[in-house]
Scaffold this motif. Structure first.
Motif, PDB file in Angstrom:
ATOM      1  N   PRO A 267     -55.683  26.015 -30.343  1.00 33.27           N
ATOM      2  CA  PRO A 267     -54.698  26.821 -29.597  1.00 33.27           C
ATOM      3  C   PRO A 267     -54.525  26.325 -28.166  1.00 33.27           C
ATOM      4  CG  PRO A 267     -56.250  28.231 -30.778  1.00 33.27           C
ATOM      5  CD  PRO A 267     -56.787  26.836 -30.872  1.00 33.27           C
ATOM      6  N   THR A 268     -53.279  26.317 -27.711  1.00 32.20           N
ATOM      7  CA  THR A 268     -52.986  25.848 -26.360  1.00 32.20           C
ATOM      8  C   THR A 268     -52.321  26.952 -25.566  1.00 32.20           C
ATOM      9  OG1 THR A 268     -51.903  24.085 -25.105  1.00 32.20           O
ATOM     10  CG2 THR A 268     -50.699  24.974 -26.971  1.00 32.20           C
ATOM     11  N   ALA A 269     -52.378  26.862 -24.243  1.00 29.66           N
ATOM     12  CA  ALA A 269     -51.696  27.832 -23.390  1.00 29.66           C
ATOM     13  C   ALA A 269     -50.187  27.627 -23.506  1.00 29.66           C
ATOM     14  CB  ALA A 269     -52.149  27.659 -21.944  1.00 29.66           C
ATOM     15  N   ALA A 270     -49.436  28.716 -23.507  1.00 31.89           N
ATOM     16  CA  ALA A 270     -47.983  28.630 -23.633  1.00 31.89           C
ATOM     17  C   ALA A 270     -47.328  29.690 -22.768  1.00 31.89           C
ATOM     18  CB  ALA A 270     -47.551  28.802 -25.086  1.00 31.89           C
ATOM     19  N   LEU A 271     -46.198  29.334 -22.216  1.00 26.04           N
ATOM     20  CA  LEU A 271     -45.406  30.241 -21.386  1.00 26.04           C
ATOM     21  C   LEU A 271     -43.981  30.255 -21.915  1.00 26.04           C
ATOM     22  CD1 LEU A 271     -44.783  31.965 -18.847  1.00 26.04           C
ATOM     23  CD2 LEU A 271     -44.522  29.812 -17.575  1.00 26.04           C
ATOM     24  N   LEU A 272     -43.542  31.410 -22.375  1.00 30.48           N
ATOM     25  CA  LEU A 272     -42.157  31.607 -22.820  1.00 30.48           C
ATOM     26  C   LEU A 272     -41.471  32.495 -21.797  1.00 30.48           C
ATOM     27  CD1 LEU A 272     -39.771  31.575 -24.846  1.00 30.48           C
ATOM     28  CD2 LEU A 272     -40.837  33.560 -25.954  1.00 30.48           C
ATOM     29  N   GLN A 273     -40.405  31.979 -21.188  1.00 29.32           N
ATOM     30  CA  GLN A 273     -39.629  32.768 -20.247  1.00 29.32           C
ATOM     31  C   GLN A 273     -38.233  32.994 -20.809  1.00 29.32           C
ATOM     32  OE1 GLN A 273     -40.448  30.222 -16.670  1.00 29.32           O
ATOM     33  NE2 GLN A 273     -41.246  32.121 -15.793  1.00 29.32           N
ATOM     34  N   GLN A 274     -37.824  34.252 -20.848  1.00 32.91           N
ATOM     35  CA  GLN A 274     -36.511  34.644 -21.345  1.00 32.91           C
ATOM     36  C   GLN A 274     -35.673  35.058 -20.140  1.00 32.91           C
ATOM     37  OE1 GLN A 274     -37.267  36.473 -25.681  1.00 32.91           O
ATOM     38  NE2 GLN A 274     -38.210  37.719 -24.096  1.00 32.91           N
ATOM     39  N   TYR A 275     -34.742  34.181 -19.773  1.00 32.28           N
ATOM     40  CA  TYR A 275     -33.928  34.460 -18.594  1.00 32.28           C
ATOM     41  C   TYR A 275     -32.659  35.197 -18.995  1.00 32.28           C
ATOM     42  CZ  TYR A 275     -30.754  33.912 -14.710  1.00 32.28           C
ATOM     43  OH  TYR A 275     -29.850  34.175 -13.702  1.00 32.28           O
ATOM     44  N   HIS A 276     -32.490  36.401 -18.494  1.00 35.67           N
ATOM     45  CA  HIS A 276     -31.296  37.194 -18.767  1.00 35.67           C
ATOM     46  C   HIS A 276     -30.253  36.880 -17.702  1.00 35.67           C
ATOM     47  CE1 HIS A 276     -32.626  40.227 -21.919  1.00 35.67           C
ATOM     48  NE2 HIS A 276     -33.650  39.412 -21.763  1.00 35.67           N
ATOM     49  N   SER A 277     -29.222  36.170 -18.111  1.00 30.14           N
ATOM     50  CA  SER A 277     -28.214  35.698 -17.161  1.00 30.14           C
ATOM     51  C   SER A 277     -27.261  36.822 -16.775  1.00 30.14           C
ATOM     52  CB  SER A 277     -27.421  34.543 -17.775  1.00 30.14           C
ATOM     53  OG  SER A 277     -26.488  35.035 -18.715  1.00 30.14           O
ATOM     54  N   HIS A 278     -26.542  36.592 -15.678  1.00 29.17           N
ATOM     55  CA  HIS A 278     -25.484  37.508 -15.256  1.00 29.17           C
ATOM     56  C   HIS A 278     -24.122  37.056 -15.773  1.00 29.17           C
ATOM     57  CE1 HIS A 278     -27.695  40.055 -12.235  1.00 29.17           C
ATOM     58  NE2 HIS A 278     -28.552  39.065 -12.401  1.00 29.17           N
ATOM     59  N   SER A 279     -24.041  35.815 -16.247  1.00 30.24           N
ATOM     60  CA  SER A 279     -22.761  35.255 -16.677  1.00 30.24           C
ATOM     61  C   SER A 279     -22.490  35.573 -18.141  1.00 30.24           C
ATOM     62  CB  SER A 279     -22.767  33.726 -16.505  1.00 30.24           C
ATOM     63  OG  SER A 279     -22.991  33.362 -15.169  1.00 30.24           O
ATOM     64  N   PRO A 280     -21.290  36.048 -18.463  1.00 29.86           N
ATOM     65  CA  PRO A 280     -20.921  36.184 -19.875  1.00 29.86           C
ATOM     66  C   PRO A 280     -20.742  34.814 -20.493  1.00 29.86           C
ATOM     67  CG  PRO A 280     -19.023  36.628 -18.490  1.00 29.86           C
ATOM     68  CD  PRO A 280     -20.198  36.449 -17.558  1.00 29.86           C
ATOM     69  N   HIS A 281     -20.887  34.738 -21.805  1.00 28.29           N
ATOM     70  CA  HIS A 281     -20.814  33.454 -22.510  1.00 28.29           C
ATOM     71  C   HIS A 281     -19.634  33.489 -23.469  1.00 28.29           C
ATOM     72  CE1 HIS A 281     -22.579  29.704 -24.073  1.00 28.29           C
ATOM     73  NE2 HIS A 281     -22.142  30.111 -25.245  1.00 28.29           N
ATOM     74  N   PHE A 282     -18.645  32.671 -23.203  1.00 27.47           N
ATOM     75  CA  PHE A 282     -17.479  32.559 -24.076  1.00 27.47           C
ATOM     76  C   PHE A 282     -17.625  31.294 -24.918  1.00 27.47           C
ATOM     77  CE2 PHE A 282     -16.061  35.134 -20.580  1.00 27.47           C
ATOM     78  CZ  PHE A 282     -15.147  36.023 -21.111  1.00 27.47           C
ATOM     79  N   HIS A 283     -17.682  31.436 -26.214  1.00 29.19           N
ATOM     80  CA  HIS A 283     -17.756  30.254 -27.064  1.00 29.19           C
ATOM     81  C   HIS A 283     -16.955  30.490 -28.332  1.00 29.19           C
ATOM     82  CE1 HIS A 283     -21.313  31.468 -29.898  1.00 29.19           C
ATOM     83  NE2 HIS A 283     -20.608  32.495 -29.550  1.00 29.19           N
ATOM     84  N   THR A 284     -16.850  29.451 -29.145  1.00 29.82           N
ATOM     85  CA  THR A 284     -16.063  29.530 -30.373  1.00 29.82           C
ATOM     86  C   THR A 284     -16.673  30.541 -31.331  1.00 29.82           C
ATOM     87  OG1 THR A 284     -15.528  27.179 -30.108  1.00 29.82           O
ATOM     88  CG2 THR A 284     -15.087  28.182 -32.266  1.00 29.82           C
ATOM     89  N   LYS A 285     -15.858  31.500 -31.768  1.00 28.56           N
ATOM     90  CA  LYS A 285     -16.342  32.510 -32.699  1.00 28.56           C
ATOM     91  C   LYS A 285     -16.297  31.995 -34.132  1.00 28.56           C
ATOM     92  CE  LYS A 285     -17.036  35.783 -29.668  1.00 28.56           C
ATOM     93  NZ  LYS A 285     -18.399  36.267 -29.370  1.00 28.56           N
ATOM     94  N   ARG A 286     -17.388  32.187 -34.852  1.00 26.77           N
ATOM     95  CA  ARG A 286     -17.477  31.735 -36.239  1.00 26.77           C
ATOM     96  C   ARG A 286     -17.256  32.913 -37.185  1.00 26.77           C
ATOM     97  NH1 ARG A 286     -17.176  26.314 -35.202  1.00 26.77           N
ATOM     98  NH2 ARG A 286     -18.712  25.735 -33.626  1.00 26.77           N
ATOM     99  N   ASP A 287     -16.880  32.602 -38.433  1.00 24.32           N
ATOM    100  CA  ASP A 287     -16.631  33.681 -39.388  1.00 24.32           C
ATOM    101  C   ASP A 287     -17.949  34.224 -39.928  1.00 24.32           C
ATOM    102  OD1 ASP A 287     -17.538  31.926 -41.426  1.00 24.32           O
ATOM    103  OD2 ASP A 287     -15.505  31.196 -41.802  1.00 24.32           O
ATOM    104  N   ASP A 288     -17.856  35.301 -40.683  1.00 28.72           N
ATOM    105  CA  ASP A 288     -19.056  36.002 -41.155  1.00 28.72           C
ATOM    106  C   ASP A 288     -19.900  35.133 -42.082  1.00 28.72           C
ATOM    107  OD1 ASP A 288     -18.383  38.217 -39.694  1.00 28.72           O
ATOM    108  OD2 ASP A 288     -17.460  39.304 -41.364  1.00 28.72           O
TER     109      ASP A 288
END
Length: 374
Positions: A267-288
């Motif tokens: 086992p090794t040390a690990a750091l997971l950081q989840q950055y919650h941005s202020h910018s909305p993300h516009f990208h190509t919408k995919r179908d269901d």
């Protein structure tokens, strides 16, 4: 294992910007491209640092590849560290075959289609450049790419702070930063609809949270299971395995959690950081149907850790599969880059450079920068 969920009150603060030049000079940006237009791709690249190495891995139709390269060269002549490679490149396929990664090749002997394969190639080329310390993965389908400025600045702050804030970071800690979008707006019947989480992430992340709780005892919710925008240290990129297709983002996260868990042999040390941005993300919408395919591929990653799954996680997987009528199968897995003996291949990235460069930024200044950080 440490999980840190972050929201910045202010992005631009003078005392947090003094190390930004070093970060940008030693960060490789990897862009996954498939069918996006030249205008869309060039718009994404325009918002990336002009002196940083940028690696575009495209799986566009082969007849469009040279047109894409010529178009980018004309628009981005100042980007001396811009590399563009096709996923079906013969030389890369030959290198991977020679180093025992034949499972990544299709029946024609070229690299398989798939996002995971493209990210693996990008990480491989960044590894061969030798001087990057960090990688940032961005998708090419960002329709309002000014958001990348926030992501890049945030990653710079977090990675550079890790040198001092987390005392164990220099000892080889695996460090991954994942971007959580503020919102994913889209149009429906002419009206703007705002969703706080992606359709795939909203299904997969709660199950990753359950797994994380059972492996590490941490209660921090996972909100970034399918983050298309993420960064990691080169140490992390060399240590984690990559997986095929749409499973890659979830699998990278599971492999990170596993390597920090008691189930791993070392086992090794690990750091997971989840950055919650202020910018909305516009990208190509995919179908269901596309979203169902992504969910199935992501959940298939859990099967590779099946013997270590708790009953609660197994039940959650079964419930989702019944509700969405999914059949899961494990993805292909590609070896960690550190397992490949790639000495002598360092000149390969120059084959894909768009504009000739007199010197490679970072290589000539490494010794000075290393001294300043020691």
């Amino acid at each position: 294992m440490l999980i840190d969920t972050i929201r910045f009150a202010h992005l631009l603060e003078e005392h947090n910007l003094h190390d930004l030049t070093h970060f940008l000079a030693h960060t490789a940006f990897i862009i996954s491209h498939k069918s996006e237009s030249l205008d869309t791709l060039a718009g994404v690249l325009w918002y990336l640092p002009v002196n940083s190495p940028i690696i575009v891995v495209t799986n566009c139709p082969l007849e469009e590849y040279e047109i894409l390269r010529l178009g980018l060269r004309a628009r981005l002549a100042s980007h001396r560290q811009l590399f563009v490679v096709h996923q079906k490149d013969d030389a890369l396929a030959a290198l991977l075959r020679a180093h025992g990664v034949a499972q990544i090749l299709d029946s024609s002997g070229l690299v398989r289609d798939g996002k995971g394969e493209g990210m693996y190639l990008g990480a491989l080329l960044a590894h061969l450049l030798r001087y990057p310390r960090w990688l940032a993965f961005y998708d090419a389908d960002n329709l309002v790419p000014c958001a990348l400025l926030e992501y890049t600045l945030a990653m710079g702050r977090l990675f550079m702070a890790a040198h001092t804030t987390y005392a164990y970071h220099a000892s080889g800690t695996l460090h991954n930063i994942r971007i959580c979008w503020a919102a994913k707006p889209g149009l429906r019947n002419g009206e703007l609809i705002v969703a706080s989480a992606g359709r795939c992430t909203s299904v997969v992340s709660p199950i990753v949270s359950l797994l994380c709780q059972s492996w590490s005892g941490l209660q921090e919710p996972i909100t970034s299971s399918n983050a298309g925008e993420q960064g990691m240290t080169m140490t992390t990129a060399r240590t984690l395995r990559f997986a095929s297709g749409f499973s890659v983002e979830t699998f990278l996260l599971l492999d990170l959690l596993f390597k920090a868990s008691p189930f791993h042999t070392a086992p090794t040390a690990a750091l997971l950081q989840q950055y919650h941005s202020h910018s909305p993300h516009f990208h190509t919408k995919r179908d269901d149907d596309h979203i169902r395919e992504m969910i199935a591929a992501s959940l298939g990653s859990f099967l590779l850790f099946e013997e270590h799954l708790s009953l609660q996680v197994e039940n959650a997987l079964l419930r989702i599969c019944e509700e969405l009528e999914l059949t899961l199968k494990p993805p292909l897995v590609y070896p960690a880059l550190q397992e490949l003996e790639l000495s002598g291949e360092e000149d390969l990235p120059d084959r894909y450079r768009l504009v000739e460069s007199i010197a490679r930024p970072g290589r000539d200044t490494d010794s000075l920068l290393e001294t300043s950080l020691s």
